[in-house]
Design a protein around this motif. Structure first.
Motif, mmCIF file in Angstrom:
data_model
loop_
_atom_site.group_PDB
_atom_site.id
_atom_site.type_symbol
_atom_site.label_atom_id
_atom_site.label_comp_id
_atom_site.label_asym_id
_atom_site.label_seq_id
_atom_site.Cartn_x
_atom_site.Cartn_y
_atom_site.Cartn_z
ATOM 1 N N SER A 43 44.390 34.223 35.224
ATOM 2 C CA SER A 43 44.778 34.725 33.908
ATOM 3 C C SER A 43 46.152 34.184 33.557
ATOM 4 C CB SER A 43 44.803 36.255 33.942
ATOM 5 O OG SER A 43 45.248 36.780 32.719
ATOM 6 N N GLU A 44 46.511 34.279 32.291
ATOM 7 C CA GLU A 44 47.847 33.875 31.880
ATOM 8 C C GLU A 44 48.869 34.872 32.417
ATOM 9 O OE1 GLU A 44 47.471 33.831 27.664
ATOM 10 O OE2 GLU A 44 46.654 31.812 27.653
ATOM 11 N N ARG A 45 49.966 34.375 32.926
ATOM 12 C CA ARG A 45 50.984 35.220 33.542
ATOM 13 C C ARG A 45 51.591 36.199 32.543
ATOM 14 N NH1 ARG A 45 55.444 32.185 36.978
ATOM 15 N NH2 ARG A 45 53.549 31.093 37.540
ATOM 16 N N LYS A 49 46.639 41.296 32.831
ATOM 17 C CA LYS A 49 46.299 42.715 32.891
ATOM 18 C C LYS A 49 45.222 42.888 33.953
ATOM 19 C CE LYS A 49 47.237 43.480 28.050
ATOM 20 N NZ LYS A 49 46.654 43.358 26.752
ATOM 21 N N TYR A 50 45.419 43.853 34.825
ATOM 22 C CA TYR A 50 44.425 44.092 35.862
ATOM 23 C C TYR A 50 43.092 44.522 35.258
ATOM 24 C CZ TYR A 50 47.944 43.384 39.381
ATOM 25 O OH TYR A 50 48.896 42.809 40.173
ATOM 26 N N GLU A 51 43.143 45.138 34.085
ATOM 27 C CA GLU A 51 41.893 45.541 33.421
ATOM 28 C C GLU A 51 41.035 44.327 33.094
ATOM 29 O OE1 GLU A 51 44.985 46.370 31.975
ATOM 30 O OE2 GLU A 51 45.110 48.287 32.994
ATOM 31 N N ASP A 52 41.691 43.223 32.704
ATOM 32 C CA ASP A 52 40.938 42.004 32.408
ATOM 33 C C ASP A 52 40.255 41.465 33.657
ATOM 34 O OD1 ASP A 52 41.737 42.132 29.755
ATOM 35 O OD2 ASP A 52 43.421 40.762 30.049
ATOM 36 N N VAL A 53 40.959 41.547 34.780
ATOM 37 C CA VAL A 53 40.357 41.107 36.043
ATOM 38 C C VAL A 53 39.160 41.987 36.375
ATOM 39 C CG1 VAL A 53 40.732 40.824 38.522
ATOM 40 C CG2 VAL A 53 42.513 40.134 36.903
ATOM 41 N N LEU A 54 39.315 43.297 36.185
ATOM 42 C CA LEU A 54 38.220 44.215 36.488
ATOM 43 C C LEU A 54 37.001 43.972 35.610
ATOM 44 C CD1 LEU A 54 40.113 47.553 37.109
ATOM 45 C CD2 LEU A 54 38.982 46.103 38.787
ATOM 46 N N ILE A 70 43.267 43.548 44.871
ATOM 47 C CA ILE A 70 43.726 42.736 43.747
ATOM 48 C C ILE A 70 45.247 42.748 43.676
ATOM 49 C CG2 ILE A 70 43.794 42.599 41.224
ATOM 50 C CD1 ILE A 70 40.840 43.494 41.261
ATOM 51 N N PHE A 71 45.862 43.935 43.786
ATOM 52 C CA PHE A 71 47.317 44.018 43.739
ATOM 53 C C PHE A 71 47.961 43.225 44.874
ATOM 54 C CE2 PHE A 71 46.728 47.717 40.980
ATOM 55 C CZ PHE A 71 47.759 47.527 40.074
ATOM 56 N N ASN A 72 47.349 43.242 46.036
ATOM 57 C CA ASN A 72 47.924 42.580 47.207
ATOM 58 C C ASN A 72 47.673 41.075 47.242
ATOM 59 O OD1 ASN A 72 48.831 45.035 48.158
ATOM 60 N ND2 ASN A 72 47.037 45.381 49.427
ATOM 61 N N ASN A 73 46.748 40.595 46.443
ATOM 62 C CA ASN A 73 46.355 39.187 46.524
ATOM 63 C C ASN A 73 46.438 38.464 45.187
ATOM 64 O OD1 ASN A 73 45.350 38.727 49.390
ATOM 65 N ND2 ASN A 73 44.404 40.672 48.819
ATOM 66 N N GLY A 106 34.439 30.591 32.085
ATOM 67 C CA GLY A 106 35.280 31.328 31.159
ATOM 68 C C GLY A 106 34.725 32.715 30.936
ATOM 69 N N PHE A 107 35.623 33.685 30.897
ATOM 70 C CA PHE A 107 35.206 35.078 30.719
ATOM 71 C C PHE A 107 36.219 35.764 29.805
ATOM 72 C CE2 PHE A 107 34.212 39.425 32.092
ATOM 73 C CZ PHE A 107 32.841 39.367 32.112
ATOM 74 N N GLY A 108 36.337 35.255 28.590
ATOM 75 C CA GLY A 108 37.259 35.849 27.630
ATOM 76 C C GLY A 108 38.700 35.474 27.915
ATOM 77 N N LYS A 109 39.464 36.414 28.483
ATOM 78 C CA LYS A 109 40.877 36.190 28.766
ATOM 79 C C LYS A 109 41.124 35.654 30.173
ATOM 80 C CE LYS A 109 42.479 39.814 25.703
ATOM 81 N NZ LYS A 109 43.232 41.069 25.618
#
Length: 143
Positions: A43-45, A49-54, A70-73, A106-109
């Motif tokens: 994702s873009e720095r 958003k972690y929600e986008d990853v989820l 996710i937070f740790n990696n 690609g998955f949106g953001k």
């Protein structure tokens, strides 16, 4: 919006050339979540958003252990001047099955980078699910 699927190759230094369609939409500064050995979520720095990853995960994968993982990696990474992404961070030892050929989806953001094996498994599962849903919808229309 990042959409589409692209087959890409890694060069000898573990760099992936990001497809031009994605490169034109991404900033040079990115965040990478090394989800497992077969999947990296990018994702873009500045807009991470972690929600986008989820959103890129299925229901079984959305657990507190996954959130902790996710937070740790998740690490900042950069595209170089030629639009290549180095899939291992020089400060972090990351084991990955992404070799030679990979798939960028690609998955949106976000974009997902799959190993070839993981992509083919995921693609087959999605086709089966679509076919199952289409059969289910057809059955609902029966008198």
């Amino acid at each position: 919006m990042l959409i589409g699927t692209y087959e890409v190759k890694l060069d000898s230094k573990n760099r992936i050339y990001i497809p031009a369609h994605f490169k034109n939409q991404l900033y040079k500064e990115l965040m990478a979540t090394f989800f497992d050995e077969d999947l990296i979520i990018v994702s873009e720095r500045h807009n991470f958003k972690y929600e986008d990853v989820l959103l890129g995960l299925n229901k079984e994968q959305r657990t507190s252990l996954v959130m902790e993982h996710i937070f740790n990696n998740t690490y900042p990474i950069d595209l170089d001047n030629q639009g290549r992404l180095l899939i291992t961070n020089k400060n972090v030892s990351v084991k990955t099955n992404i070799k030679e050929k990979a798939y960028i989806v690609g998955f949106g953001k976000i974009m997902k980078i799959y190993s070839e094996k993981a992509y083919l498994i995921e693609y087959k599962k999605r086709l089966e699910e679509i076919q199952r849903l289409e059969v289910g919808e057809s059955l609902k229309r029966l008198p």
